[in-house]
Design a protein around this motif. Sequence first.
Motif, PDB file in Angstrom:
ATOM      1  N   GLY A   2       0.812  -1.210   0.000  1.00 22.91           N
ATOM      2  CA  GLY A   2       0.000   0.000   0.000  1.00 22.91           C
ATOM      3  C   GLY A   2       0.843   1.256   0.000  1.00 22.91           C
ATOM      4  O   GLY A   2       2.072   1.218  -0.056  1.00 22.91           O
ATOM      5  N   GLY A   3       0.132   2.393   0.099  1.00 27.88           N
ATOM      6  CA  GLY A   3       0.799   3.693   0.104  1.00 27.88           C
ATOM      7  C   GLY A   3      -0.016   4.780  -0.552  1.00 27.88           C
ATOM      8  O   GLY A   3       0.536   5.761  -1.056  1.00 27.88           O
ATOM      9  N   GLY A   4      -1.348   4.622  -0.549  1.00 27.30           N
ATOM     10  CA  GLY A   4      -2.228   5.676  -1.033  1.00 27.30           C
ATOM     11  C   GLY A   4      -2.134   5.963  -2.509  1.00 27.30           C
ATOM     12  O   GLY A   4      -2.499   7.050  -2.955  1.00 27.30           O
ATOM     13  N   TYR A   5      -1.627   5.017  -3.303  1.00 28.24           N
ATOM     14  CA  TYR A   5      -1.360   5.233  -4.725  1.00 28.24           C
ATOM     15  C   TYR A   5      -0.364   6.375  -4.930  1.00 28.24           C
ATOM     16  O   TYR A   5      -0.303   6.975  -6.005  1.00 28.24           O
ATOM     17  CB  TYR A   5      -2.643   5.503  -5.520  1.00 28.24           C
ATOM     18  CG  TYR A   5      -3.470   4.273  -5.834  1.00 28.24           C
ATOM     19  CD1 TYR A   5      -2.941   3.207  -6.542  1.00 28.24           C
ATOM     20  CD2 TYR A   5      -4.816   4.198  -5.458  1.00 28.24           C
ATOM     21  CE1 TYR A   5      -3.705   2.093  -6.859  1.00 28.24           C
ATOM     22  CE2 TYR A   5      -5.601   3.088  -5.769  1.00 28.24           C
ATOM     23  CZ  TYR A   5      -5.029   2.033  -6.461  1.00 28.24           C
ATOM     24  OH  TYR A   5      -5.787   0.929  -6.767  1.00 28.24           O
ATOM     25  N   GLY A   6       0.422   6.675  -3.873  1.00 30.08           N
ATOM     26  CA  GLY A   6       1.447   7.709  -3.985  1.00 30.08           C
ATOM     27  C   GLY A   6       2.851   7.157  -3.784  1.00 30.08           C
ATOM     28  O   GLY A   6       3.814   7.645  -4.369  1.00 30.08           O
ATOM     29  N   ILE A   7       2.953   6.142  -2.908  1.00 22.81           N
ATOM     30  CA  ILE A   7       4.219   5.429  -2.679  1.00 22.81           C
ATOM     31  C   ILE A   7       3.891   3.951  -2.505  1.00 22.81           C
ATOM     32  O   ILE A   7       2.730   3.567  -2.413  1.00 22.81           O
ATOM     33  CB  ILE A   7       4.994   5.965  -1.444  1.00 22.81           C
ATOM     34  CG1 ILE A   7       4.163   5.785  -0.156  1.00 22.81           C
ATOM     35  CG2 ILE A   7       5.378   7.417  -1.639  1.00 22.81           C
ATOM     36  CD1 ILE A   7       4.562   4.640   0.713  1.00 22.81           C
ATOM     37  N   LEU A   8       4.929   3.117  -2.404  1.00 21.02           N
ATOM     38  CA  LEU A   8       4.766   1.713  -2.046  1.00 21.02           C
ATOM     39  C   LEU A   8       5.558   1.447  -0.773  1.00 21.02           C
ATOM     40  O   LEU A   8       6.762   1.722  -0.723  1.00 21.02           O
ATOM     41  CB  LEU A   8       5.288   0.797  -3.159  1.00 21.02           C
ATOM     42  CG  LEU A   8       4.650   0.937  -4.546  1.00 21.02           C
ATOM     43  CD1 LEU A   8       5.303  -0.040  -5.526  1.00 21.02           C
ATOM     44  CD2 LEU A   8       3.151   0.713  -4.488  1.00 21.02           C
ATOM     45  N   ALA A   9       4.873   0.927   0.256  1.00 19.63           N
ATOM     46  CA  ALA A   9       5.563   0.508   1.487  1.00 19.63           C
ATOM     47  C   ALA A   9       6.159  -0.866   1.220  1.00 19.63           C
ATOM     48  O   ALA A   9       5.619  -1.894   1.610  1.00 19.63           O
ATOM     49  CB  ALA A   9       4.588   0.481   2.655  1.00 19.63           C
ATOM     50  N   TYR A  10       7.304  -0.875   0.565  1.00 20.67           N
ATOM     51  CA  TYR A  10       7.763  -2.049  -0.161  1.00 20.67           C
ATOM     52  C   TYR A  10       8.216  -3.206   0.726  1.00 20.67           C
ATOM     53  O   TYR A  10       8.012  -4.375   0.379  1.00 20.67           O
ATOM     54  CB  TYR A  10       8.899  -1.654  -1.112  1.00 20.67           C
ATOM     55  CG  TYR A  10       9.208  -2.709  -2.143  1.00 20.67           C
ATOM     56  CD1 TYR A  10       8.370  -2.910  -3.241  1.00 20.67           C
ATOM     57  CD2 TYR A  10      10.332  -3.520  -2.016  1.00 20.67           C
ATOM     58  CE1 TYR A  10       8.645  -3.887  -4.186  1.00 20.67           C
ATOM     59  CE2 TYR A  10      10.620  -4.494  -2.959  1.00 20.67           C
ATOM     60  CZ  TYR A  10       9.767  -4.672  -4.038  1.00 20.67           C
ATOM     61  OH  TYR A  10      10.042  -5.648  -4.964  1.00 20.67           O
ATOM     62  N   ASP A  11       8.832  -2.917   1.868  1.00 20.90           N
ATOM     63  CA  ASP A  11       9.212  -4.017   2.765  1.00 20.90           C
ATOM     64  C   ASP A  11       8.126  -4.288   3.800  1.00 20.90           C
ATOM     65  O   ASP A  11       7.743  -5.421   4.047  1.00 20.90           O
ATOM     66  CB  ASP A  11      10.566  -3.765   3.434  1.00 20.90           C
ATOM     67  CG  ASP A  11      10.632  -2.453   4.198  1.00 20.90           C
ATOM     68  OD1 ASP A  11       9.692  -1.634   4.098  1.00 20.90           O
ATOM     69  OD2 ASP A  11      11.641  -2.225   4.910  1.00 20.90           O
ATOM     70  N   TRP A  12       7.580  -3.238   4.385  1.00 21.48           N
ATOM     71  CA  TRP A  12       6.561  -3.325   5.438  1.00 21.48           C
ATOM     72  C   TRP A  12       5.349  -4.145   4.992  1.00 21.48           C
ATOM     73  O   TRP A  12       4.830  -4.965   5.753  1.00 21.48           O
ATOM     74  CB  TRP A  12       6.151  -1.903   5.817  1.00 21.48           C
ATOM     75  CG  TRP A  12       5.175  -1.748   6.927  1.00 21.48           C
ATOM     76  CD1 TRP A  12       3.873  -1.356   6.832  1.00 21.48           C
ATOM     77  CD2 TRP A  12       5.422  -1.905   8.332  1.00 21.48           C
ATOM     78  NE1 TRP A  12       3.288  -1.270   8.066  1.00 21.48           N
ATOM     79  CE2 TRP A  12       4.228  -1.604   9.010  1.00 21.48           C
ATOM     80  CE3 TRP A  12       6.553  -2.269   9.073  1.00 21.48           C
ATOM     81  CZ2 TRP A  12       4.108  -1.660  10.400  1.00 21.48           C
ATOM     82  CZ3 TRP A  12       6.426  -2.328  10.454  1.00 21.48           C
ATOM     83  CH2 TRP A  12       5.226  -2.036  11.104  1.00 21.48           C
ATOM     84  N   GLU A  13       4.908  -3.921   3.768  1.00 21.77           N
ATOM     85  CA  GLU A  13       3.736  -4.621   3.224  1.00 21.77           C
ATOM     86  C   GLU A  13       4.087  -5.386   1.945  1.00 21.77           C
ATOM     87  O   GLU A  13       3.224  -5.632   1.111  1.00 21.77           O
ATOM     88  CB  GLU A  13       2.605  -3.612   2.946  1.00 21.77           C
ATOM     89  CG  GLU A  13       2.091  -2.949   4.213  1.00 21.77           C
ATOM     90  CD  GLU A  13       1.179  -1.759   3.980  1.00 21.77           C
ATOM     91  OE1 GLU A  13       0.498  -1.341   4.935  1.00 21.77           O
ATOM     92  OE2 GLU A  13       1.151  -1.219   2.845  1.00 21.77           O
ATOM     93  N   GLY A  14       5.362  -5.760   1.839  1.00 20.31           N
ATOM     94  CA  GLY A  14       5.801  -6.450   0.630  1.00 20.31           C
ATOM     95  C   GLY A  14       6.747  -7.593   0.933  1.00 20.31           C
ATOM     96  O   GLY A  14       6.337  -8.721   1.163  1.00 20.31           O
TER      97      GLY A  14
END
Length: 291
Positions: A65-77
Amino acid sequence: MTNFAQNTILPLWPNKIPNAIKNNDSEEIVSADIVRISKVQNPTIEVYLPAKKNATGQAVLIFPGGGYGILAYDWEGTDFAKLLNSKGIAGIVVKYRLPNSKWATDIHHVPLQDAQRAIRLVRSKAEDWNINPNNVGIIGFSAGGHLASTLGTHYNEEVYSKRDAIDQQSARPDFMTLAYPVITMGEINTHGGSRKNLLGENPSQKMIDHFSNELQVTADTPATFLVHATDDTAVPVENSLLFYSALRKNKVAVEMHIYPTGGHGFALGLDDPQLASWTDQWIGWLSGLKP
């Protein structure tokens, strides 16, 4: 059979990326602490495979996720890919493009283009990666949950022209998990930032309805697992409740866990002993699915 390292990274698109604007001055940005990636223009999948002896044949694509502005790449990936590997499940993190008119046209379709292509790419590699192509699902968090639920309800929508044999694969997930997801684009319960980034300042009612995924559920929508916290002030719990009701109405198998506290963006939930159990519930649900 091809051997892949656990963190193999593959581009989604072999040549021209759909709707891409060339020669723009934006560059991808990665920041630390929680790894936040913004201005994604070259989408990829990062593949984590369990040891072959432990592999169940199941695979989960992960949309941070990230509001379609960023990606929380490790936290939610990547953290979730590693958890899945420990259970014998392939975890594939999707670094999808974010809607921005500086580097793409038709921006509200760009994330879905990448999501459809990603699941098709994974299915095309099923034999190489020891995956059952009929046991490939998705998980999405927050705005990534909106993208996941969009893929789960719009998988047949033609949002890009077919490129190659990969695009002959089905884009329908076999199952999906939505964690504190943005579901509706309606003003009352939506997440304003996600809606603005995806649909713009003043979207038409037709566009709002089209991307309000509680309105797009059918009997063919994949079986779904939902998790949310009641005290989420960023994405109201009503988003999950609306989707749950729509799934029930269409007789789609669904399991939902609503926690009293946890706020928004709790990911693995390790700071709260009660919340920390949600991934056990989820893994149990995954193991009970029949391909």
